[in-house]
Design a protein around this motif. Sequence first.
Motif, PDB file in Angstrom:
ATOM      1  N   ARG A 173      42.333  38.571  35.685  1.00 57.37           N
ATOM      2  CA  ARG A 173      41.818  39.265  36.868  1.00 57.37           C
ATOM      3  C   ARG A 173      42.994  39.843  37.650  1.00 57.37           C
ATOM      4  O   ARG A 173      43.978  39.152  37.913  1.00 57.37           O
ATOM      5  N   LEU A 238      43.366  40.955  45.122  1.00 61.00           N
ATOM      6  CA  LEU A 238      42.584  40.931  43.879  1.00 61.00           C
ATOM      7  C   LEU A 238      42.689  39.574  43.200  1.00 61.00           C
ATOM      8  O   LEU A 238      41.701  39.042  42.683  1.00 61.00           O
ATOM      9  N   GLN A 241      40.618  36.850  45.327  1.00 62.36           N
ATOM     10  CA  GLN A 241      39.191  37.026  45.592  1.00 62.36           C
ATOM     11  C   GLN A 241      38.345  36.076  44.743  1.00 62.36           C
ATOM     12  O   GLN A 241      38.724  35.669  43.657  1.00 62.36           O
ATOM     13  N   ASN A 244      33.312  39.233  43.078  1.00 59.88           N
ATOM     14  CA  ASN A 244      33.704  40.634  42.912  1.00 59.88           C
ATOM     15  C   ASN A 244      33.710  41.354  44.256  1.00 59.88           C
ATOM     16  O   ASN A 244      33.023  42.358  44.448  1.00 59.88           O
ATOM     17  N   TYR A 246      36.168  42.962  45.384  1.00 64.41           N
ATOM     18  CA  TYR A 246      36.787  44.247  45.071  1.00 64.41           C
ATOM     19  C   TYR A 246      36.523  44.591  43.605  1.00 64.41           C
ATOM     20  O   TYR A 246      36.657  43.740  42.726  1.00 64.41           O
ATOM     21  N   LYS A 247      36.167  45.851  43.347  1.00 68.33           N
ATOM     22  CA  LYS A 247      35.882  46.269  41.974  1.00 68.33           C
ATOM     23  C   LYS A 247      37.151  46.595  41.197  1.00 68.33           C
ATOM     24  O   LYS A 247      37.152  46.604  39.971  1.00 68.33           O
ATOM     25  N   GLY A 248      38.219  46.875  41.904  1.00 70.10           N
ATOM     26  CA  GLY A 248      39.458  47.234  41.241  1.00 70.10           C
ATOM     27  C   GLY A 248      40.516  47.620  42.252  1.00 70.10           C
ATOM     28  O   GLY A 248      40.333  47.459  43.467  1.00 70.10           O
ATOM     29  N   ASP A 251      39.421  50.443  44.804  1.00 67.65           N
ATOM     30  CA  ASP A 251      38.371  49.939  45.683  1.00 67.65           C
ATOM     31  C   ASP A 251      38.972  49.006  46.739  1.00 67.65           C
ATOM     32  O   ASP A 251      38.623  49.089  47.921  1.00 67.65           O
ATOM     33  N   CYS A 252      39.880  48.144  46.309  1.00 62.21           N
ATOM     34  CA  CYS A 252      40.552  47.231  47.241  1.00 62.21           C
ATOM     35  C   CYS A 252      41.393  48.013  48.249  1.00 62.21           C
ATOM     36  O   CYS A 252      41.369  47.717  49.449  1.00 62.21           O
ATOM     37  N   LYS A 255      38.946  49.788  50.758  1.00 55.44           N
ATOM     38  CA  LYS A 255      38.299  48.848  51.679  1.00 55.44           C
ATOM     39  C   LYS A 255      39.294  48.284  52.686  1.00 55.44           C
ATOM     40  O   LYS A 255      38.968  48.100  53.869  1.00 55.44           O
TER      41      LYS A 255
END
Length: 309
Positions: A173, A238, A241, A244, A246-248, A251-252, A255
């Motif tokens: 991850r 990431l 977390q 999910n 953050y999707k990637g 995205d992180c 946000k």
Amino acid sequence: MSTTAGAFIAGGIAACGAVTATHPFETVKIRMQLQGELQSSSSSPHFYRGPIHGVSVIVRNEGIGGIYRGIGCAYIYQILLNGCRLGFYEPMRHTLATTLFNDAKTQNLGINMFCGAASGIMGAMAGSPFFLAKTRLQSYSPFLPVGTQHQYKNAWDGLSKIYRGEGVKGLYRGVGAAMIRTGFGSSVQLPTYFFAKRRLVQHLGMEEGPALHLASSTASGFVVCVVMHPPDTIMSRLYNQNGNLYKGVFDCLAKTIRAEGFFAIYKGVIPHLTRILPHTILTLSLAEQTTKLVKKLEDKILGPETRVL
């Protein structure tokens, strides 16, 4: 220079020495990056306000063990990362310079940055599960928690729980952010170090020795911190977390900036600088010495003809 294996060993040993001294500031940096996650600045907590304040707060509430949480994972990660970074950089640079310029001694900025980034990315991929566990161990606090809290007894317990819950995918991850972070840092660390070293010799007449290594390492560490900190913040979030959130990477990033403002990606930059400067100085300075020792050992065991020039 020494063989690739020898350079890998020398780089790993040097990095372990450096991380022992700088790990406390890494713990503070991670907690500062996570405090107030996706909260406005007016409502976010400020438990850790800087490198010295952070260290004192953690030691006061959690003892020395608290500031050194995750040190075992840090050692393994540094061996893999800096072993790859210092072990593969010169062989790759040597091969590309020979192929493109027919001269292995040619110093080309593009080649140097590419080799620095590529060797760093290999190390980041190899060490990502250990950095994941290290981040979660360091972020945990029974007194002043920030971010998602993961209660692992130790590194092995953390890795086992992640694997049982999420499989191999869970262990990797955030590896994309780790590759970007380390690629950025590695693309400038060694090229900046060797660039500064050549300029100091040419223009200031400095001679090979600890003073030259110290000055070159300082310049390299500062540049690394400036370039690497934003993706470092994203990587910490990431890694830490749960689920999910953050999707990637992007995205992180989006946000974080939307909720906390642009400068949120530079949270913890002072502890990072406090850590990265001595870490880079110690790693590169120690690497000069450990490489010499490894060379002598290789000459005795394998003979001088084994060296890769």
